[in-house]
Design a protein around this motif. Structure first.
Motif, PDB file in Angstrom:
ATOM      1  N   GLU A  41       0.828  -1.207   0.000  1.00 51.42           N
ATOM      2  CA  GLU A  41       0.000   0.000   0.000  1.00 51.42           C
ATOM      3  C   GLU A  41       0.860   1.254   0.000  1.00 51.42           C
ATOM      4  OE1 GLU A  41      -2.603  -0.452   3.315  1.00 51.42           O
ATOM      5  OE2 GLU A  41      -3.938  -1.875   2.283  1.00 51.42           O
ATOM      6  N   ALA A  42       1.937   1.221   0.767  1.00 49.39           N
ATOM      7  CA  ALA A  42       2.839   2.384   0.796  1.00 49.39           C
ATOM      8  C   ALA A  42       3.497   2.605  -0.554  1.00 49.39           C
ATOM      9  CB  ALA A  42       3.894   2.184   1.876  1.00 49.39           C
ATOM     10  N   ASN A  43       3.923   1.528  -1.187  1.00 42.92           N
ATOM     11  CA  ASN A  43       4.609   1.646  -2.476  1.00 42.92           C
ATOM     12  C   ASN A  43       3.674   2.097  -3.597  1.00 42.92           C
ATOM     13  OD1 ASN A  43       6.990   0.856  -1.290  1.00 42.92           O
ATOM     14  ND2 ASN A  43       6.886  -1.265  -2.019  1.00 42.92           N
ATOM     15  N   SER A  44       2.373   1.866  -3.436  1.00 40.27           N
ATOM     16  CA  SER A  44       1.421   2.246  -4.489  1.00 40.27           C
ATOM     17  C   SER A  44       0.837   3.634  -4.266  1.00 40.27           C
ATOM     18  CB  SER A  44       0.284   1.223  -4.577  1.00 40.27           C
ATOM     19  OG  SER A  44      -0.533   1.267  -3.408  1.00 40.27           O
ATOM     20  N   ALA A  45       1.261   4.317  -3.194  1.00 36.78           N
ATOM     21  CA  ALA A  45       0.663   5.609  -2.846  1.00 36.78           C
ATOM     22  C   ALA A  45       0.804   6.640  -3.958  1.00 36.78           C
ATOM     23  CB  ALA A  45       1.289   6.140  -1.551  1.00 36.78           C
ATOM     24  N   ASP A  46       1.896   6.596  -4.702  1.00 32.69           N
ATOM     25  CA  ASP A  46       2.131   7.581  -5.763  1.00 32.69           C
ATOM     26  C   ASP A  46       1.877   7.007  -7.159  1.00 32.69           C
ATOM     27  OD1 ASP A  46       2.914   9.534  -3.905  1.00 32.69           O
ATOM     28  OD2 ASP A  46       4.971   8.768  -3.872  1.00 32.69           O
ATOM     29  N   GLU A  47       1.273   5.826  -7.219  1.00 33.12           N
ATOM     30  CA  GLU A  47       0.994   5.176  -8.509  1.00 33.12           C
ATOM     31  C   GLU A  47      -0.463   5.397  -8.909  1.00 33.12           C
ATOM     32  OE1 GLU A  47       3.326   3.874 -10.222  1.00 33.12           O
ATOM     33  OE2 GLU A  47       4.927   3.613  -8.748  1.00 33.12           O
ATOM     34  N   ARG A  48      -0.759   5.092 -10.148  1.00 31.36           N
ATOM     35  CA  ARG A  48      -2.149   5.157 -10.594  1.00 31.36           C
ATOM     36  C   ARG A  48      -2.978   4.012 -10.006  1.00 31.36           C
ATOM     37  NH1 ARG A  48      -4.533   7.301 -14.812  1.00 31.36           N
ATOM     38  NH2 ARG A  48      -5.328   5.267 -15.454  1.00 31.36           N
ATOM     39  N   TYR A  49      -2.357   2.900  -9.771  1.00 25.09           N
ATOM     40  CA  TYR A  49      -3.072   1.734  -9.239  1.00 25.09           C
ATOM     41  C   TYR A  49      -3.046   1.746  -7.717  1.00 25.09           C
ATOM     42  CZ  TYR A  49       1.671  -0.123  -8.624  1.00 25.09           C
ATOM     43  OH  TYR A  49       2.975  -0.296  -8.243  1.00 25.09           O
ATOM     44  N   THR A  50      -3.889   0.901  -7.114  1.00 23.49           N
ATOM     45  CA  THR A  50      -3.853   0.678  -5.673  1.00 23.49           C
ATOM     46  C   THR A  50      -3.807  -0.825  -5.404  1.00 23.49           C
ATOM     47  OG1 THR A  50      -6.265   0.644  -5.466  1.00 23.49           O
ATOM     48  CG2 THR A  50      -5.169   2.771  -5.166  1.00 23.49           C
ATOM     49  N   VAL A  51      -3.278  -1.176  -4.236  1.00 25.53           N
ATOM     50  CA  VAL A  51      -3.252  -2.563  -3.763  1.00 25.53           C
ATOM     51  C   VAL A  51      -3.822  -2.554  -2.353  1.00 25.53           C
ATOM     52  CG1 VAL A  51      -1.849  -4.607  -3.303  1.00 25.53           C
ATOM     53  CG2 VAL A  51      -1.168  -3.016  -5.119  1.00 25.53           C
ATOM     54  N   THR A  52      -4.895  -3.316  -2.127  1.00 25.47           N
ATOM     55  CA  THR A  52      -5.562  -3.299  -0.830  1.00 25.47           C
ATOM     56  C   THR A  52      -5.938  -4.708  -0.401  1.00 25.47           C
ATOM     57  OG1 THR A  52      -7.718  -2.951  -1.884  1.00 25.47           O
ATOM     58  CG2 THR A  52      -6.515  -0.984  -1.205  1.00 25.47           C
ATOM     59  N   GLY A  53      -6.397  -4.820   0.849  1.00 29.53           N
ATOM     60  CA  GLY A  53      -6.906  -6.088   1.354  1.00 29.53           C
ATOM     61  C   GLY A  53      -8.378  -6.249   1.042  1.00 29.53           C
ATOM     62  N   GLU A  54      -8.902  -7.409   1.402  1.00 28.43           N
ATOM     63  CA  GLU A  54     -10.311  -7.698   1.180  1.00 28.43           C
ATOM     64  C   GLU A  54     -10.884  -8.397   2.416  1.00 28.43           C
ATOM     65  OE1 GLU A  54     -13.213  -7.988  -0.167  1.00 28.43           O
ATOM     66  OE2 GLU A  54     -12.964  -6.386  -1.644  1.00 28.43           O
ATOM     67  N   LEU A  55     -12.094  -8.943   2.281  1.00 29.09           N
ATOM     68  CA  LEU A  55     -12.790  -9.590   3.395  1.00 29.09           C
ATOM     69  C   LEU A  55     -11.929 -10.650   4.082  1.00 29.09           C
ATOM     70  CD1 LEU A  55     -15.369 -10.273   5.076  1.00 29.09           C
ATOM     71  CD2 LEU A  55     -16.021 -11.801   3.193  1.00 29.09           C
ATOM     72  N   LEU A  56     -11.275 -11.494   3.268  1.00 27.29           N
ATOM     73  CA  LEU A  56     -10.472 -12.583   3.805  1.00 27.29           C
ATOM     74  C   LEU A  56      -8.991 -12.274   3.653  1.00 27.29           C
ATOM     75  CD1 LEU A  56     -12.520 -15.613   2.405  1.00 27.29           C
ATOM     76  CD2 LEU A  56     -12.640 -14.608   4.698  1.00 27.29           C
ATOM     77  N   THR A  57      -8.194 -12.774   4.589  1.00 29.62           N
ATOM     78  CA  THR A  57      -6.754 -12.512   4.565  1.00 29.62           C
ATOM     79  C   THR A  57      -6.037 -13.274   3.459  1.00 29.62           C
ATOM     80  OG1 THR A  57      -6.315 -14.283   6.176  1.00 29.62           O
ATOM     81  CG2 THR A  57      -6.703 -12.047   7.048  1.00 29.62           C
ATOM     82  N   ASN A  58      -6.756 -14.124   2.729  1.00 36.37           N
ATOM     83  CA  ASN A  58      -6.161 -14.855   1.613  1.00 36.37           C
ATOM     84  C   ASN A  58      -6.286 -14.104   0.294  1.00 36.37           C
ATOM     85  OD1 ASN A  58      -8.827 -15.279   0.638  1.00 36.37           O
ATOM     86  ND2 ASN A  58      -9.024 -17.131   1.867  1.00 36.37           N
TER      87      ASN A  58
END
Length: 383
Positions: A41-58
Motif C-alpha cells: 500500500e505504501a509503495n502504491s501511494a504515488d501510482e495510478r493503481y492501488t493494492v488493498t486487502g479484502e474480506l479474507l486474509t487470503n
C-alpha cells in the motif's frame, strides 16, 4: 435522500480484480495478505493503481486508476500485479484468480481485522463466512446522472452474457457443483445483493436508498451489492456480476464489452431513443441459466421472450458494435471475446484439467496458477 453523482468523463474505465494467495506446492489458500499490505500500500501511494486487502486474509485486490481506454486501465492492473509479485515471489506465495477456489474450506480462512468486515460476518453468519468468492468489477464513466438508471436497466439484459464469459467457479469446497458459476448464486445470499430492482429514474433510486437506510437494512449507498449498480462516488456504472477472470486478456475483453455496451446505450439516449428493457422474471431466469450452463446457456434476449444461444447472441453483438469499439480504441480487446467463445471460458478449462487428471483439484489449482502468470495459452497443458 439526495445523493450526488460525481462528475465523470464519459466511457472512462476503472477495473478492480480480487486475487487469491496460495501455497505454490499444495495450491491451498494462505492468509498472508496482512504481512504484505503495509509495504504494498505504501509503495502504491504515488501510482495510478492501488493494492488493498479484502474480506479474507487470503485475498489482495488491485485497482486501476481512471483509464481513458480499456488498455490504459489494464496497463494499471498489469503494473499492480507486477508490484504485488515483488512481495509474493520472495515470500513463496503464488497468485491465481477464479470465482471460487476448487477445494479450500471456509472454516480454514481468516477474516481481515476490520470493523466493517466483522460487522458483515456478525450479521450474515454462515452465509457471510462462506463468502469464499472472488470477482472483478468494471466501472464505466457516465457524464449525466439522468442516464444512469436507464442504462442500468438496459445493461441488465447483458449480465448473463458477462456472467457466462467470466464463469470460473465450477468447484466448491472440493466438489464439482454442476454449475459454471457457483459464485453467482452464493453471492446473492448477502443482503442487498443480486439483481438490481428495475427503477424508472434517479429519484426512485434515492427513494430506494432512503427506505433501506431508514429501516436499518444498510448504512449508505456503498452497501448496495447489486450485480450492477450506480457508483455515485466515482460517477460510474459498476458491473459486479462477473466471476474472477483467470487471465489478464480475459479481464480486458470483458471490460471492453462493458465499455462498448454502455457507450452504445448512451448514444441511443443521445438520439432520443428509449432503451430496451425486459421483465424482471426474465432477468432472474437468465441469471440462473448463465450460472448453470455458462456459454452453453440459452438466454431470453428481449421482452417478447425470444431465446438465443448465448454464443450466437454474443457473436451478433460483436458484429453490430465493433464500430463503437473502433471509436473507443478497444477493438482488439473487444475482439478477444471471440477468443473466449472459441477456446472456452475458465470454467470449461478447469473442467478439462479435472477430467484429464481423474478429478485432481490440486492439478486444477496449478493450472490456474500457470494461467494467471502466463496467460490462457497454458489452459489445457498437462499438469
Amino acid at each position: 435522500m439526495t445523493l450526488e453523482f460525481a462528475p465523470s468523463d464519459r466511457s472512462t474505465v476503472g477495473l478492480e480484480w480480487e486475487i487469491m494467495l496460495a501455497d505454490p506446492a499444495t495450491g491451498d489458500l494462505v492468509g498472508r495478505a496482512p504481512e504484505l499490505l503495509d509495504v504494498l500500500e505504501a509503495n502504491s501511494a504515488d501510482e495510478r493503481y492501488t493494492v488493498t486487502g479484502e474480506l479474507l486474509t487470503n485475498t489482495i485486490e488491485v485497482t486501476s486508476g481512471v483509464g481513458d481506454s480499456v488498455a490504459h486501465a489494464v496497463d494499471d492492473i498489469a503494473n499492480a500485479i507486477t508490484a504485488v509479485r515483488t512481495a509474493t515471489d520472495p515470500a513463496g506465495i503464488e497468485l491465481l484468480s477464479a470465482g471460487s477456489h476448487p477445494f479450500a474450506q471456509w472454516y480454514d480462512q481468516e477474516v481481515t481485522d476490520k470493523t466493517r468486515y466483522h460487522t458483515l460476518i456478525e450479521r450474515t453468519q454462515w452465509w457471510g463466512r462462506n463468502m469464499m468468492i472472488w470477482g472483478i468489477h468494471v466501472h464505466i464513466g457516465v457524464e449525466d446522472r439522468r442516464k444512469v438508471i436507464p442504462i442500468i436497466n438496459a445493461l441488465s439484459a447483458y449480465l448473463p452474457h458477462l456472467q457466462a464469459l467470466s464463469a470460473s467457479s465450477p468447484f466448491w469446497a472440493g466438489e464439482r457443483t454442476g454449475y459454471a458459476s457457483n459464485r453467482a448464486l452464493v453471492f446473492q445470499q448477502l443482503p442487498t445483493a443480486g439483481l438490481p430492482w428495475q427503477l424508472p429514474d434517479w429519484a426512485a433510486y434515492e427513494s430506494y436508498l432512503d427506505d433501506m437506510v431508514r429501516t436499518g437494512v444498510m448504512a449508505d449507498a456503498t452497501e448496495v451489492r447489486w450485480d450492477i449498480r450506480p457508483a455515485p462516488r466515482w460517477g460510474t456504472i459498476e458491473i459486479r456480476a462477473c466471476d474472477g477472470l483467470s487471465t489478464l486478456p480475459e479481464l480486458a475483453a470483458v471490460a471492453a464489452l462493458v465499455q462498448v455496451l454502455v457507450e452504445h446505450f448512451s448514444r441511443e439516449m443521445d438520439e432520443g431513443r428509449e432503451l430496451p428493457t425486459m421483465p424482471s422474471w426474465y432477468h432472474r431466469e437468465n441469471k440462473w441459466r448463465a450460472a448453470r450452463y455458462g456459454l452453453d446457456a440459452r438466454l431470453i434476449v428481449d421482452a417478447d421472450g425470444t431465446q438465443r444461444p448465448v454464443r450466437d447472441h454474443l457473436a451478433e453483438v460483436l458484429d453490430e458494435l465493433t464500430p463503437v469499439a473502433l471509436e473507443l480504441g478497444c477493438v482488439r480487446e473487444f475482439g478477444s471475446i471471440s477468443t473466449i467463445l472459441g477456446n472456452g471460458a475458465s470454467y470449461e478449462r478447469q473442467l478439462t484439467i479435472a477430467n484429464a487428471t481423474g478429478g485432481d483439484l490440486r492439478a486444477v489449482v496449478q493450472h490456474l496458477i500457470r494461467e494467471f502468470r502466463s496467460g490462457p495459452e497454458d489452459s489445457i497443458e498437462a499438469p
